[in-house]
Design an enzyme around this catalytic site. Structure first.
Site, short mmCIF file in Angstrom:
data_model
loop_
_atom_site.label_atom_id
_atom_site.label_comp_id
_atom_site.label_asym_id
_atom_site.label_seq_id
_atom_site.Cartn_x
_atom_site.Cartn_y
_atom_site.Cartn_z
N GLU A 74 -3.61 -9.30 4.01
CA GLU A 74 -4.52 -9.26 4.99
C GLU A 74 -5.78 -10.19 5.42
O GLU A 74 -5.95 -10.42 6.45
CB GLU A 74 -4.98 -7.50 5.19
CG GLU A 74 -4.02 -6.48 5.66
CD GLU A 74 -3.13 -6.24 4.19
OE1 GLU A 74 -2.74 -5.13 3.99
OE2 GLU A 74 -3.26 -7.05 3.21
N GLU A 78 0.89 -1.11 -0.01
CA GLU A 78 0.13 -0.07 0.12
C GLU A 78 0.80 1.23 -0.03
O GLU A 78 0.36 2.32 -0.68
CB GLU A 78 -1.00 0.21 1.25
CG GLU A 78 -2.11 -1.15 1.10
CD GLU A 78 -2.89 -1.33 2.40
OE1 GLU A 78 -4.13 -1.24 2.15
OE2 GLU A 78 -2.33 -1.25 3.33
#
Length: 252
Positions: free
Chosen positions: A130, A110
């Site tokens: 995640e 990210e």
């Protein structure tokens, strides 16, 4: 305390190296604060571009250090994340170039997505794991459909499997794939090319392009029309045109 964020200034470019190899260059609250401060102050200190990389050949960053999260009071974690987000999301910040020297996982991936340009080592990989830990990507991973086809974004987000540097290049997530030994060098070269351009024009162009990507073309186009109301930008434009006519380098 060991220095985990190393900043090296090379003229108009700063190289930030995340040096937490024992944790795959994951970021804890102190390192988040330190990175945020460097990025936030760069423009005022005359920096024209920032390169972000990780120490060692294995990991660019694995995002947030989950052990540090577990051991740190929630308030301190929230303050660090907020400071980092403000610096990275500030539309007035200097251009950021990711030099991805290894695996970019979770928040590390990210972070790459938040940068303006990205150079990946040929052995690098990108991953949003995640969901495998029962977590929703919170640092920009869910915005992937703005960058790549929805089906591909969903595959990356719902499976948690890595993609290669070449696949990331094919999808347009990175700008270059280079041998590992030159990835930082190439990123610095790109930073220097940006630094040679008109700083106000670079800042405004960068801001408007991100605004188009996040808010839509109509919003950014309306803002573009107001760009030339800036007298300092008009002055920069005059210098750029004069330098072209006089066959010299412009003085910004």
């Amino acid at each position: 305390m060991d220095q985990t964020i190393v900043a090296d200034r090379l003229g108009d470019v700063v190289v930030i190296t995340i040096d937490r190899q024992h944790a795959r260059n994951a970021l804890d609250p102190p390192s988040l604060h330190e990175m945020a401060e460097i990025v936030a102050k760069s423009s005022a200190e005359g920096i024209r571009a920032v390169v972000i990389t990780g120490a060692g050949p294995v990991s660019f960053s694995s995002g947030m250090d989950l052990r540090a999260l577990h051991d740190t009071p929630q308030r301190e974690v929230s303050e660090a994340v907020s400071a980092f987000d403000r610096a990275m999301n500030d539309r007035a910040r200097v251009p950021l170039i990711a030099a991805v020297n290894g695996s970019a996982a979770g928040g590390g991936f990210e972070m790459v997505l938040r940068c303006d340009l990205a150079v990946a080592a040929d052995h690098a990989s990108f991953r949003l794991p995640e969901v495998q830990r029962g977590i929703v990507p919170g640092g920009g991973g869910t915005l992937l459909p703005n960058r790549i086809p929805l089906a591909v974004a969903l595959e990356i987000g719902l499976l948690g499997d890595p993609i290669t540097a070449q696949r990331a290049l094919d999808l347009g997530l990175v700008n270059r794939v280079e041998p590992a030994e030159t990835v930082v060098e190439v990123a610095i070269a790109l930073g220097r090319r940006i630094a040679a351009n008109g700083p106000r024009a670079v800042a405004r162009t960068r801001q408007l392009m991100w605004q188009t990507a996040t808010d839509g073309a109509a919003s950014a186009w309306a803002e573009t029309k107001r760009t030339y109301d800036d007298p300092k930008l008009r002055e920069e434009m005059r210098e750029g045109v004069a330098a072209f006519v006089q066959k010299r380098k412009p003085t910004w």
